[in-house]
Design an enzyme around this catalytic site. Structure first.
Site, PDB file in Angstrom:
ATOM      1  N   CYS A 177       0.863  -1.183   0.000  1.00  0.00           N
ATOM      2  CA  CYS A 177       0.000   0.000   0.000  1.00  0.00           C
ATOM      3  C   CYS A 177       0.905   1.241   0.000  1.00  0.00           C
ATOM      4  O   CYS A 177       1.758   1.374  -0.876  1.00  0.00           O
ATOM      5  CB  CYS A 177      -0.945  -0.106   1.198  1.00  0.00           C
ATOM      6  SG  CYS A 177      -2.030   1.267   1.595  1.00  0.00           S
ATOM      7  N   ASP A 226      -7.942  -3.377  -8.687  1.00  0.00           N
ATOM      8  CA  ASP A 226      -7.575  -2.258  -7.808  1.00  0.00           C
ATOM      9  C   ASP A 226      -7.839  -0.934  -8.518  1.00  0.00           C
ATOM     10  O   ASP A 226      -7.063  -0.507  -9.369  1.00  0.00           O
ATOM     11  CB  ASP A 226      -6.098  -2.381  -7.426  1.00  0.00           C
ATOM     12  CG  ASP A 226      -5.662  -1.361  -6.378  1.00  0.00           C
ATOM     13  OD1 ASP A 226      -6.424  -0.409  -6.121  1.00  0.00           O
ATOM     14  OD2 ASP A 226      -4.561  -1.524  -5.826  1.00  0.00           O
ATOM     15  N   HIS A 270      -7.028  -4.070  -4.288  1.00  0.00           N
ATOM     16  CA  HIS A 270      -6.039  -3.433  -3.416  1.00  0.00           C
ATOM     17  C   HIS A 270      -6.001  -4.163  -2.075  1.00  0.00           C
ATOM     18  O   HIS A 270      -7.037  -4.488  -1.509  1.00  0.00           O
ATOM     19  CB  HIS A 270      -6.415  -1.959  -3.201  1.00  0.00           C
ATOM     20  CG  HIS A 270      -5.326  -1.152  -2.572  1.00  0.00           C
ATOM     21  ND1 HIS A 270      -4.232  -0.725  -3.280  1.00  0.00           N
ATOM     22  CD2 HIS A 270      -5.149  -0.717  -1.304  1.00  0.00           C
ATOM     23  CE1 HIS A 270      -3.430  -0.043  -2.474  1.00  0.00           C
ATOM     24  NE2 HIS A 270      -3.968  -0.026  -1.269  1.00  0.00           N
TER      25      HIS A 270
END
Length: 246
Positions: free
Chosen positions: A127, A183, A215
């Site tokens: 991330c 994502d 994600h």
């Protein structure tokens, strides 16, 4: 086959700043490569501690520094709307220069440990951490980088800094990047731009795109966890570190 490990909380000095860190290392006496594990926006939470331990069990000294030490010491959140909001606010308060400085300090700290091979340095991040380790891959000490779903690599940086993609020409090691095709925070155009930059500057790299993965697909605490994609990506991470870190 994994090795027995031990864990401890450590303090990483960076000038006047004391960065909290989570250290996991093999119990057996020896010298090991070091892997720096970089958090998501949620701090060094139980998922990041678990990843740090998993890395160590593969035969590495692994350290997860608190990237938000300057903004919010001790910050740790779960995967809730409130956690996302708090984490994003802190992300926007960081600076690329400070992040790189803290990363360099963590590497320097690791290199002083008696069981670390100081020339064998790897990074893994998720991330926001995926964004950070792409930036960190530009450090000359870094031999291997695994970047998971780092949003904004081609076009975002806090404040007025240049985005990580502008550092691509400085990357000397090998970089693997992992993305989920579901994502929405990372358009296909972004991953293509990353791949083009890595190719242009002749960086040894591989890009992995997982169909059906969103994600955060590597994190088993998220609703977006994708066991199949996570297992495949972990095998590739192990391959990367085994090949590049001796």
């Amino acid at each position: 086959m994994t090795v027995d490990i031990k864990t401890t909380l450590v303090t990483i000095p960076n000038q006047n700043l004391q960065i909290a860190g989570y250290l996991a290392e093999p119990v057996a006496v020896g010298q090991y490569p070091v892997v720096i594990v970089i958090q998501e926006i949620f701090g060094v939470n139980s998922h990041i501690r678990d990843v740090t331990e998993r890395v160590a069990k593969e035969g590495y000294v692994a350290i997860a520094p608190a990237i938000y030490q300057r903004q919010a010491p001790g910050f740790e959140e779960g995967y809730t709307p409130e956690g996302i909001e708090a984490g994003r606010k802190l992300k926007d308060q960081t600076s690329s220069a400070e992040i790189l400085s803290d990363l360099e300090a963590t590497i320097a700290y690791a290199q002083t440990l008696p069981n670390v091979k100081p020339e064998e340095v790897g990074l893994i991040g998720f991330c926001f951490g995926g964004w950070i380790v792409y930036l960190g891959a530009s450090l000359p000490t870094v031999k291997a980088t695994a970047s998971f779903y780092g949003a904004g690599i081609p076009h975002w940086a806090p404040g007025t800094a240049e985005p990580p993609i502008t550092y691509t020409d400085k990357i000397q090691g090998t970089l693997y990047a992992f993305f989920g095709l579901e994502d929405t925070s990372i358009p296909m155009a972004d991953t293509e731009q990353i791949e083009q930059a890595l190719t242009k500057y002749q960086v040894n790299h591989k890009i992995f795109r997982y169909p059906g993965a969103d994600h955060g697909f590597f994190c088993d605490q998220r609703a977006s966890y994708n066991a199949e994609a996570a297992a495949d990506a972990w095998q590739k991470v192990k391959q990367l570190f085994q090949t590049e870190l001796k």
